[in-house]
Write a protein that holds these residues in place. Structure first.
Motif, mmCIF file in Angstrom:
data_model
loop_
_atom_site.group_PDB
_atom_site.id
_atom_site.type_symbol
_atom_site.label_atom_id
_atom_site.label_comp_id
_atom_site.label_asym_id
_atom_site.label_seq_id
_atom_site.Cartn_x
_atom_site.Cartn_y
_atom_site.Cartn_z
ATOM 1 N N LEU A 11 0.821 -1.201 0.000
ATOM 2 C CA LEU A 11 0.000 0.000 0.000
ATOM 3 C C LEU A 11 0.859 1.256 0.000
ATOM 4 O O LEU A 11 0.601 2.196 -0.754
ATOM 5 N N SER A 12 1.912 1.278 0.795
ATOM 6 C CA SER A 12 2.761 2.471 0.830
ATOM 7 C C SER A 12 3.539 2.627 -0.476
ATOM 8 O O SER A 12 3.777 3.744 -0.919
ATOM 9 N N ARG A 13 3.920 1.512 -1.114
ATOM 10 C CA ARG A 13 4.590 1.611 -2.427
ATOM 11 C C ARG A 13 3.627 2.177 -3.460
ATOM 12 O O ARG A 13 4.016 2.995 -4.290
ATOM 13 N N GLN A 14 2.365 1.743 -3.407
ATOM 14 C CA GLN A 14 1.361 2.257 -4.350
ATOM 15 C C GLN A 14 1.145 3.753 -4.132
ATOM 16 O O GLN A 14 1.084 4.514 -5.090
ATOM 17 N N ARG A 15 1.057 4.179 -2.890
ATOM 18 C CA ARG A 15 0.878 5.609 -2.602
ATOM 19 C C ARG A 15 2.061 6.414 -3.113
ATOM 20 O O ARG A 15 1.885 7.504 -3.641
ATOM 21 N N GLU A 16 3.253 5.886 -2.954
ATOM 22 C CA GLU A 16 4.440 6.594 -3.426
ATOM 23 C C GLU A 16 4.428 6.706 -4.953
ATOM 24 O O GLU A 16 4.767 7.743 -5.504
ATOM 25 N N ARG A 17 4.013 5.641 -5.640
ATOM 26 C CA ARG A 17 3.913 5.693 -7.109
ATOM 27 C C ARG A 17 2.907 6.746 -7.539
ATOM 28 O O ARG A 17 3.140 7.494 -8.490
ATOM 29 N N VAL A 18 1.775 6.827 -6.841
ATOM 30 C CA VAL A 18 0.757 7.833 -7.154
ATOM 31 C C VAL A 18 1.323 9.230 -6.926
ATOM 32 O O VAL A 18 1.146 10.124 -7.754
ATOM 33 N N ARG A 19 2.019 9.416 -5.827
ATOM 34 C CA ARG A 19 2.608 10.726 -5.523
ATOM 35 C C ARG A 19 3.622 11.135 -6.596
ATOM 36 O O ARG A 19 3.630 12.279 -7.050
ATOM 37 N N VAL A 20 4.454 10.204 -7.006
ATOM 38 C CA VAL A 20 5.464 10.491 -8.031
ATOM 39 C C VAL A 20 4.795 10.832 -9.358
ATOM 40 O O VAL A 20 5.187 11.786 -10.031
ATOM 41 N N ARG A 21 3.765 10.070 -9.735
ATOM 42 C CA ARG A 21 3.059 10.334 -10.997
ATOM 43 C C ARG A 21 2.392 11.705 -10.975
ATOM 44 O O ARG A 21 2.459 12.456 -11.955
ATOM 45 N N ALA A 22 1.755 12.054 -9.867
ATOM 46 C CA ALA A 22 1.115 13.371 -9.752
ATOM 47 C C ALA A 22 2.152 14.479 -9.882
ATOM 48 O O ALA A 22 1.923 15.482 -10.555
ATOM 49 N N ARG A 23 3.302 14.280 -9.264
ATOM 50 C CA ARG A 23 4.374 15.273 -9.347
ATOM 51 C C ARG A 23 4.835 15.439 -10.794
ATOM 52 O O ARG A 23 5.056 16.556 -11.272
ATOM 53 N N GLU A 24 4.976 14.324 -11.514
ATOM 54 C CA GLU A 24 5.384 14.376 -12.925
ATOM 55 C C GLU A 24 4.356 15.137 -13.755
ATOM 56 O O GLU A 24 4.714 15.946 -14.617
ATOM 57 N N LEU A 25 3.082 14.866 -13.519
ATOM 58 C CA LEU A 25 2.019 15.543 -14.267
ATOM 59 C C LEU A 25 2.024 17.045 -13.981
ATOM 60 O O LEU A 25 1.805 17.851 -14.889
ATOM 61 N N ARG A 26 2.265 17.432 -12.742
ATOM 62 C CA ARG A 26 2.311 18.864 -12.411
ATOM 63 C C ARG A 26 3.482 19.546 -13.099
ATOM 64 O O ARG A 26 3.357 20.662 -13.599
ATOM 65 N N ALA A 28 4.909 18.689 -15.900
ATOM 66 C CA ALA A 28 4.742 18.711 -17.355
ATOM 67 C C ALA A 28 3.419 19.337 -17.787
ATOM 68 O O ALA A 28 2.984 19.138 -18.908
ATOM 69 N N SER A 29 2.787 20.110 -16.922
ATOM 70 C CA SER A 29 1.464 20.641 -17.249
ATOM 71 C C SER A 29 1.536 21.687 -18.356
ATOM 72 O O SER A 29 2.487 22.475 -18.432
#
Length: 147
Positions: A11-26, A28-29
């Motif tokens: 679960l914590s690995r999944q949350r970290e992946r989500v956090r990293v992806r959101a950061r990438e999207l921000r 490259a906006s």
């Protein structure tokens, strides 16, 4: 070693992946997202808190006002191709099923008609989710403090 002792569970690995992806999207906006974000951040629009590239279910919302269950999506030119339009409809239906309302605007609208876009967002918010603690109009309450 247990999870409490310092190992990261799935679960914590999944949350970290989500956090990293959101950061990438921000990072490259597109310009339209950045321009609209400058007006939505820091509770500038009616005191409502917006988040950018916020995970909602399996999606990342361009902008989300979680307290009002509102998602604002900006669509670039690629969204007007038939396959992309169907994908956007499915995405909106998925977000609706999670209890969110989706407002969609084009990148062009966000860049050239920003005031109208913000007015439409604020209109939806005040109509469907009035702010529980609105700031008083300037000067209100001053007389009662003097009495």
């Amino acid at each position: 070693m247990t999870q409490a002792q310092g190992t990261a569970g799935p679960l914590s690995r999944q949350r970290e992946r989500v956090r990293v992806r959101a950061r990438e999207l921000r990072r490259a906006s597109p310009d339209a997202e950045r321009a609209l974000w400058r007006r939505l951040r820091d509770r500038q629009l009616g005191g409502y808190k917006f988040r950018r590239q916020h995970p909602v279910g399996r999606y990342f919302a361009d902008f989300a006002c979680v307290e009002a269950k509102l998602i604002v999506e900006l669509d670039g030119g690629q969204h007007f191709e038939p396959g992309a339009m169907q994908a956007d409809e499915a995405r909106s239906a998925g977000l609706n099923s999670l209890g969110f309302h989706v407002l969609r605007f084009t990148d062009r609208e966000a860049l050239t008609e920003r005031v109208a876009v913000l007015a439409r967002i604020l209109d939806w918010l005040t109509t469907h989710h009035p702010h529980p603690n609105p700031l008083p109009p300037a000067g209100e309450g001053v007389a009662s403090l003097k009495d």
